[in-house]
Design a protein around this motif. Structure first.
Motif, mmCIF file in Angstrom:
data_model
loop_
_atom_site.group_PDB
_atom_site.id
_atom_site.type_symbol
_atom_site.label_atom_id
_atom_site.label_comp_id
_atom_site.label_asym_id
_atom_site.label_seq_id
_atom_site.Cartn_x
_atom_site.Cartn_y
_atom_site.Cartn_z
ATOM 1 N N GLU A 1 0.844 -1.182 0.000
ATOM 2 C CA GLU A 1 0.000 0.000 0.000
ATOM 3 C C GLU A 1 0.882 1.236 0.000
ATOM 4 O O GLU A 1 1.916 1.275 0.662
ATOM 5 C CB GLU A 1 -0.902 -0.012 1.240
ATOM 6 N N ARG A 28 7.385 4.352 11.335
ATOM 7 C CA ARG A 28 7.507 2.941 11.736
ATOM 8 C C ARG A 28 6.707 2.012 10.828
ATOM 9 O O ARG A 28 7.138 0.906 10.529
ATOM 10 C CB ARG A 28 7.035 2.764 13.184
ATOM 11 N N ALA A 29 5.566 2.461 10.347
ATOM 12 C CA ALA A 29 4.708 1.609 9.512
ATOM 13 C C ALA A 29 5.157 1.564 8.048
ATOM 14 O O ALA A 29 4.594 0.825 7.259
ATOM 15 C CB ALA A 29 3.268 2.109 9.579
ATOM 16 N N THR A 110 4.037 1.137 2.707
ATOM 17 C CA THR A 110 3.897 0.463 3.990
ATOM 18 C C THR A 110 4.729 -0.809 4.039
ATOM 19 O O THR A 110 5.012 -1.430 3.012
ATOM 20 C CB THR A 110 2.427 0.140 4.309
ATOM 21 N N ARG A 111 5.122 -1.193 5.246
ATOM 22 C CA ARG A 111 5.887 -2.431 5.440
ATOM 23 C C ARG A 111 4.971 -3.624 5.214
ATOM 24 O O ARG A 111 3.767 -3.556 5.476
ATOM 25 C CB ARG A 111 6.435 -2.507 6.863
ATOM 26 N N ALA A 112 5.550 -4.711 4.747
ATOM 27 C CA ALA A 112 4.790 -5.957 4.597
ATOM 28 C C ALA A 112 4.406 -6.457 5.989
ATOM 29 O O ALA A 112 5.211 -6.417 6.921
ATOM 30 C CB ALA A 112 5.631 -6.991 3.875
ATOM 31 N N ARG A 113 3.183 -6.898 6.112
ATOM 32 C CA ARG A 113 2.712 -7.411 7.406
ATOM 33 C C ARG A 113 3.187 -8.835 7.608
ATOM 34 O O ARG A 113 3.194 -9.633 6.681
ATOM 35 C CB ARG A 113 1.193 -7.364 7.472
ATOM 36 N N ARG A 114 3.588 -9.094 8.817
ATOM 37 C CA ARG A 114 4.013 -10.457 9.169
ATOM 38 C C ARG A 114 2.795 -11.249 9.592
ATOM 39 O O ARG A 114 1.883 -10.744 10.193
ATOM 40 C CB ARG A 114 5.024 -10.425 10.294
ATOM 41 N N GLY A 115 2.861 -12.496 9.311
ATOM 42 C CA GLY A 115 1.727 -13.236 9.827
ATOM 43 C C GLY A 115 1.361 -14.360 8.998
ATOM 44 O O GLY A 115 0.765 -15.266 9.044
#
Length: 115
Positions: A1, A28-29, A110-115
């Motif tokens: 995004e 940070r995001a 935006t950073r890639a979300r972990r999960g």
């Protein structure tokens, strides 16, 4: 995004031999940003300016992440990768009665979300 964030609104005026700082923003995001910067023609004599993108881990210690050397009336772009939590612009003017207008806006990824 990708989110558009304004660092220096159109058209911010700078006047006097000194250093100006934008308000810090938390990045940070975000992993990176593609920054666009434009400056107008300067007024005064012997005018020089430096425009640095700075980052900080704690809002107290600021390090230069990258510098712009824009030509008047031409937009410059630069991609930056974030390694710290905070970001700001530092604009330093020197010369006799220096002044100019400019702006800086970025597309922040935006950073890639972990999960």
């Amino acid at each position: 995004e990708v989110r558009k964030i304004v660092l220096l609104p159109r058209f911010t005026a700078f006047s006097g031999a000194q250093t100006f700082h934008s308000a810090p923003i938390n990045v940070r995001a975000f992993a990176s940003a593609n920054l666009g910067l434009w400056v107008g023609n300067s007024i005064g004599s012997g005018v020089s300016f430096a425009m640095d993108v700075q980052e900080s881990p704690d809002l107290e210690i600021w390090n230069s992440l990258t510098s712009f050397s824009p030509s008047p009336e031409t937009e410059s772009t630069q991609n930056v990768q974030f390694t710290m939590e905070w970001l700001r612009m530092a604009v330093t003017l020197s010369g006799t009665d220096p002044g100019f207008t400019g702006w800086c806006v970025g597309d922040f990824v935006t950073r890639a979300r972990r999960g």
